[in-house]
Every structure is written in structure tokens, then in C-alpha cells.
Design a protein around this motif. Structure first.
Motif, short mmCIF file in Angstrom:
data_model
loop_
_atom_site.label_atom_id
_atom_site.label_comp_id
_atom_site.label_asym_id
_atom_site.label_seq_id
_atom_site.Cartn_x
_atom_site.Cartn_y
_atom_site.Cartn_z
N VAL A 155 31.56 31.24 49.22
CA VAL A 155 31.80 32.63 48.81
C VAL A 155 33.05 33.16 49.50
N ALA A 156 33.74 34.05 48.80
CA ALA A 156 34.89 34.75 49.36
C ALA A 156 34.39 36.08 49.91
N VAL A 157 34.78 36.41 51.15
CA VAL A 157 34.44 37.68 51.75
C VAL A 157 35.73 38.51 51.81
N LYS A 158 35.69 39.70 51.21
CA LYS A 158 36.91 40.50 51.13
C LYS A 158 36.68 41.94 51.62
N ALA A 159 37.66 42.46 52.33
CA ALA A 159 37.60 43.86 52.77
C ALA A 159 37.94 44.76 51.59
N LEU A 199 31.40 40.59 48.46
CA LEU A 199 31.40 39.14 48.26
C LEU A 199 31.75 38.76 46.82
N GLU A 200 32.48 37.65 46.70
CA GLU A 200 32.81 37.09 45.38
C GLU A 200 32.57 35.59 45.41
N ARG A 201 32.41 35.00 44.26
CA ARG A 201 32.41 33.54 44.20
C ARG A 201 33.82 33.06 44.58
N TYR A 202 33.90 32.03 45.43
CA TYR A 202 35.20 31.50 45.81
C TYR A 202 35.65 30.49 44.77
N LEU A 203 36.85 30.70 44.23
CA LEU A 203 37.42 29.78 43.25
C LEU A 203 38.33 28.81 43.98
N ASP A 204 38.19 27.54 43.69
CA ASP A 204 38.97 26.54 44.40
C ASP A 204 40.32 26.36 43.71
N ASP A 205 41.39 26.66 44.43
CA ASP A 205 42.76 26.46 43.95
C ASP A 205 43.06 27.10 42.58
N PRO A 206 42.80 28.41 42.45
CA PRO A 206 43.17 29.09 41.20
C PRO A 206 44.68 29.36 41.21
N ARG A 207 45.22 29.84 40.11
CA ARG A 207 46.62 30.28 40.11
C ARG A 207 46.64 31.79 40.30
N HIS A 208 47.65 32.25 41.02
CA HIS A 208 47.86 33.69 41.15
C HIS A 208 48.74 34.12 39.99
N VAL A 209 48.12 34.77 39.03
CA VAL A 209 48.86 35.22 37.85
C VAL A 209 48.74 36.73 37.77
N ARG A 234 50.22 31.86 53.75
CA ARG A 234 49.44 32.92 54.40
C ARG A 234 49.54 34.24 53.63
N HIS A 235 49.36 34.15 52.32
CA HIS A 235 49.37 35.30 51.43
C HIS A 235 50.74 35.94 51.27
N GLN A 236 51.78 35.32 51.83
CA GLN A 236 53.14 35.82 51.58
C GLN A 236 53.73 34.99 50.45
N VAL A 274 48.94 44.16 37.21
CA VAL A 274 47.53 43.78 37.25
C VAL A 274 47.47 42.34 37.76
N GLU A 275 46.96 42.22 38.99
CA GLU A 275 46.93 40.94 39.67
C GLU A 275 45.61 40.25 39.40
N GLY A 276 45.66 38.96 39.11
CA GLY A 276 44.41 38.26 38.84
C GLY A 276 44.47 36.81 39.26
N LEU A 277 43.33 36.14 39.11
CA LEU A 277 43.25 34.71 39.36
C LEU A 277 43.02 34.03 38.03
N LEU A 278 43.77 32.96 37.79
CA LEU A 278 43.59 32.16 36.58
C LEU A 278 42.95 30.85 37.00
C1 MV4 Z 1 40.52 34.55 46.01
C2 MV4 Z 1 40.74 33.16 46.00
C3 MV4 Z 1 39.69 32.37 45.57
N1 MV4 Z 1 38.52 32.94 45.18
N2 MV4 Z 1 39.32 35.07 45.61
C4 MV4 Z 1 43.12 37.07 47.93
C5 MV4 Z 1 44.31 37.89 48.10
C6 MV4 Z 1 45.15 37.51 46.95
N3 MV4 Z 1 46.50 37.90 47.12
C7 MV4 Z 1 44.91 36.02 46.85
N4 MV4 Z 1 43.56 35.90 47.19
C8 MV4 Z 1 42.69 34.94 46.80
N5 MV4 Z 1 41.47 35.42 46.41
C9 MV4 Z 1 38.35 34.26 45.21
N6 MV4 Z 1 37.18 34.79 44.84
C10 MV4 Z 1 41.97 32.66 46.42
C11 MV4 Z 1 42.97 33.56 46.82
C12 MV4 Z 1 44.23 33.02 47.27
C13 MV4 Z 1 45.18 32.48 46.39
C14 MV4 Z 1 45.00 32.48 45.01
C15 MV4 Z 1 45.95 31.97 44.15
C16 MV4 Z 1 47.11 31.41 44.66
C17 MV4 Z 1 47.34 31.41 46.02
C18 MV4 Z 1 46.39 31.94 46.89
C19 MV4 Z 1 46.63 31.93 48.27
C20 MV4 Z 1 45.68 32.46 49.11
C21 MV4 Z 1 44.48 33.01 48.62
#
Ligand code: MV4
Length: 449
Positions: A155-159, A199-209, A234-236, A274-278
Motif C-alpha cells: 500500500v502507498a501511504v500519502k499525506a 492509503l492507496e493501492r501501490y502501483l508498481d512502476d507506473p508512468r507519471h502522465v 526522489r520525486h524531482q 491534471v497529474e495521474g498515474l498510467l
Molecule cells: C504512487 C506510486 C505508486 N502507487 N502512488 C507520488 C507523488 C507523485 N509525484 C508520484 N507518486 C507516486 N505515487 C501509488 N498509489 C508511485 C509514485 C511515484 C512515481 C510514479 C510514476 C513515475 C515516477 C514516480 C517516482 C516516484 C513515485
């Protein structure tokens, strides 16, 4: 249209906003700290006001001084850029009270998106998909274990007050949950004044789209397609591109519609993201950024639309001059962030003075920069000193152009990420459009760049 706008920022974004204002026939007022009185962003403006000493708390974050400066210099509007006061709803309201137009969304839209839990609930109601998980705050540890058990590990824990990666932890098993909650909650309290976590389900290696949207005050909303910002440390974010790799026209249309629905749900006007995970073909809403973003130029290069000009026109009350059908994507754009950091030393900030500075030139090569030869980098400010953005008819052509431009970019006197980008763009992982997560977080090759 306004005749004078105050640019409440510094560095490359202040220069970039001023450039568009001038092209529109609008004068720009700069603000600056004491050590930056000769900075590029001050020289390019038509007037300048000193805010105070170097630390941002004494200068660029002084909302009262900035509003005073705008009134004194006869500006009618304030452009906040990114960071600093750009997503502060109290500042937007203070501008309005002083009779100044804030070039951005309403304070209400900023507040609605400021709380991630509130945003998730609003999006659910609007039919926007969110990452599966809880829609309410974690009340106590017992509640957390029960919820995580339902979601399933990891699980992902987020503030809730967070954004951009602070206050983000992963619990792989129940044994990790307590520490993950303490970590995320502590960061939430420290950086955003709110210890609430969810809490959210943690996605393994999604794309930041993320999807760029534009809304006017008359209710028109369009999207300008998406950017892929999966290459981060580190989120940068380090490299961004548009369109996203591995996104088909069908998925593009669907995530565009999702983003427009998200914007409409909060009555959004101005430019927003609009930030999301793909995850495969599934797109999940993460958060909405209510500002112009660092990486906006890649969208400008594939759509031909100046996003800052649109922000200014929207703030002046103009309706959008085009519809969704008018938005056409052409080719591929890539941006590399040129930070004054040493990649070989775990991206340690590298202060110093720039002793030689030569930007690359050529067709479809754009440099957004706030520095020049002689600029001293100060520890108070963002290490990102420039952005290199290129366009090509496709991703391979854009990559080739970027590699040439990186070779032609000369910055002496300080360490920069130029060698890092040259090495990264030469890898097979970049060529194949992978997320490069392992490559950046902890690989030995970084010791050589
Ligand atoms: C996630 C994740 C996997 N599962 N949430 C949080 C802050 C945002 N900027 C990226 N975040 C993520 N949230 C869930 N439920 C993975 C990340 C993530 C990420 C996602 C896509 C590409 C690069 C990333 C690098 C660090 C964290």
C-alpha cells in the motif's frame, strides 16, 4: 488587456513570462531580492522593485511587499510563475482585495485541490478515476491495518496536504505499515502543517502522465494532451516529453476527457495540470497542479500554443479563441532540466559562479534560462538554472537534436546536469521509452557523469 503586469518570481520563469508579456505589448515589472538586483530577470523587465534580503522568506515570499510593489508601479495584474506564492490561495485573495488580477485560478479551486483527500472525493463524485484505496483519513493504527488489509499490500501511504512526493511512503507488508504512516505523517506535518494521511493501492512502476488543460472564465475547458514525466529522482523531475511514449490516440483522447472532467468539477479557469498515474491502459487521477508548470514548454512545442499568453488572456476575461477540435499535435518535444547539481555526488547542489556560458542554437532548439556568464548561484534558490527544450518530427529525431544541443551547451565554473543528460539520452532504456527508475535512483554509471 493589461498594460502592466508584475511578475512575482525569479530565474528562468520570470524571464519567460516577461518575454510573452512583451510580445503581447504588455510591460513587465520585476521583483527581486537584494543580491539579485542585477539578475537577468530584473534587466529584461521594464521596472523593478527590491523586496528584501536573499532568503525567500524575506523577499520572494513577502506577499505584502509584492502587492505594494504592484500598486506602486501601476501594474494591474500579478503573474506568480511556479513555486513560491503560485499555489497560495491567501495570496490570490490578497491580490483581489488590493484590486489586482491574480493570473491563475480562483482561490476556491486552489483550496479544493490543496487537500488530496478532498480532491480524491470530489473526483470520485465527478466520475474521474482515482487510484483504488481509501477516501477518508487514517484515524488510528487499527483503522489503518483494517483498510490496508482490504486494499491489499503493498500500500502507498500519502499525506493529505502533500504534493510532489513529500509525505509518500510504501508499506510492502503489514510489518512496514506503522513506520510508513509515521514517516508520511511526520513529513506532512513538517512540510505542509497537516499530519493527516490516507492509503492507496501501490502501483508498481507506473508512468507519471499529466494532462495540460486550459479553462476560461466563461466555462470553456480544453486539454492540450499529455506530458510524460516518469524520469525523476526522489520525486524531482529531470526529463519531460510530449506526447507520452506508449500512449495511443485512443488512450490520449480518454485521459484528455478525464482531465477536462476533473477541471470542470472544480470550476477551473487558467492553465492547470491534471497529474495521474498510467498503469498499462489505466489512468488514475493523482492531483491537480493549479499553476503553470516547469515542463510547460514541451506542450507549447507540440501544440504551437503559448500557455503564458493564454493565462494572461484568460485572466483578462477573454474567452478561449479555439476549441478542442482546433488543438492539433505535431511531432515530439523533450525537455532536460539543467540543474546546478553534481549527479556523480548524489545530485549534491553545486554553488559557485558561472565563468563561461554558451547556449546551443539552431532550429527547434529552445533554451529557457535565468542565468548568464558571471551569475553567482546562491544557496537560497532553486538549483534549476535553465531548461533545454527541443522539437523533432518524432521521438528519435527529437532525441538526436537534444543530444546535439546538450553537446553544444557550455556552462563552466559550476557542476551541472549536462553530463547526466548526455549519458541518460544515450541509453537503450531511454530509447525504448522505459521509466528509467533503476537507472537514476542508484546506479554506478552515475559516478562517471
Ligand atoms: C504512487 C506510486 C505508486 N502507487 N502512488 C507520488 C507523488 C507523485 N509525484 C508520484 N507518486 C507516486 N505515487 C501509488 N498509489 C508511485 C509514485 C511515484 C512515481 C510514479 C510514476 C513515475 C515516477 C514516480 C517516482 C516516484 C513515485
Amino acid at each position: 488587456m493589461f498594460t502592466r503586469v508584475l511578475v512575482a518570481n525569479r530565474g528562468e520563469i520570470a524571464v519567460r513570462v516577461t518575454r510573452t508579456l512583451h510580445r503581447m505589448g504588455v510591460e513587465a515589472v520585476a521583483v527581486h531580492s537584494e543580491p539579485e538586483r542585477d539578475a537577468v530577470h530584473v534587466r529584461t523587465a521594464d521596472a523593478a522593485v527590491c523586496l528584501g534580503p536573499g532568503p525567500v522568506g524575506d523577499s520572494y515570499l513577502r506577499a505584502d511587499r509584492i502587492i505594494e510593489a504592484a500598486k506602486e508601479t501601476g501594474a494591474q495584474a500579478v503573474h506568480p510563475g511556479y513555486g513560491l506564492l503560485s499555489e497560495n490561495p491567501d495570496f490570490a485573495e490578497a491580490c483581489a482585495r488590493a484590486g489586482l488580477v491574480f493570473i491563475g485560478p480562483s482561490a476556491e479551486a486552489m483550496r479544493a485541490m490543496g487537500s488530496k483527500i478532498e480532491a480524491r472525493n470530489r473526483m470520485m463524485t465527478a466520475g474521474v478515476p482515482v487510484v483504488p484505496g481509501s477516501l477518508e483519513p487514517v484515524r488510528d493504527l487499527g483503522h489503518a491495518f483494517a483498510t490496508a488489509g482490504e486494499i491489499g499490500y503493498p500500500v502507498a501511504v500519502k499525506a493529505s496536504g502533500a504534493g510532489g512526493g513529500k509525505g509518500f511512503r510504501v508499506a510492502a507488508t503489514p510489518d512496514d505499515l506503522k513506520a510508513a504512516i509515521a514517516g508520511a505523517s511526520g513529513e506532512g506535518a513538517r512540510f505542509f502543517g497537516d499530519p493527516t494521511v490516507y492509503l492507496e493501492r501501490y502501483l508498481d512502476d507506473p508512468r507519471h502522465v499529466e494532462v495540460q488543460i486550459l479553462g476560461d472564465v466563461h466555462g470553456n475547458v480544453v486539454h492540450l494532451s499529455e506530458r510524460d514525466c516518469s524520469i525523476q529522482r526522489r520525486h524531482q523531475k529531470l526529463v519531460e516529453e510530449s506526447p507520452a511514449v506508449h500512449v495511443s490516440a485512443r488512450i490520449r483522447a480518454r485521459i484528455g476527457e478525464i482531465a477536462v472532467a476533473a477541471a470542470r468539477a472544480v470550476g477551473y479557469h487558467s492553465a492547470g495540470t491534471v497529474e495521474g498515474l498510467l498503469d498499462g491502459e489505466d489512468f488514475y487521477f493523482l492531483e491537480m497542479n493549479t499553476r503553470i508548470q516547469v515542463e510547460h514548454p514541451v506542450t507549447e512545442l507540440v501544440t504551437g500554443i503559448d500557455l503564458v499568453e493564454q493565462q494572461v488572456r484568460i485572466a483578462a476575461g477573454e474567452p478561449l479563441s479555439f476549441t478542442q477540435d482546433d488543438v492539433r499535435l505535431d511531432g515530439h518535444a523533450i525537455e532536460c532540466r539543467i540543474n546546478a547539481e553534481n549527479a556523480a555526488k548524489r545530485f549534491l547542489p553545486a554553488p559557485g559562479t558561472i565563468t563561461a556560458y554558451q547556449e546551443p542554437e539552431g532550429e527547434h532548439v529552445r533554451v529557457d534560462s535565468g542565468v548568464e556568464k558571471g551569475t553567482a548561484l546562491l544557496p537560497f534558490y532553486d538549483p534549476m538554472i535553465a531548461k533545454l527544450i527541443v522539437w523533432g518530427p518524432d521521438r528519435a529525431a527529437a532525441t538526436a537534436r537534444m543530444r546535439q544541443a546538450l553537446d553544444d551547451f557550455r556552462i563552466d565554473g559550476i557542476a551541472t546536469l549536462l553530463p547526466f543528460h548526455r549519458a541518460l539520452l544515450a541509453t537503450g532504456q531511454w530509447e525504448r521509452g522505459e521509466t528509467c527508475k533503476d537507472l537514476i535512483e542508484d546506479r554506478h554509471w552515475l559516478n562517471d557523469v
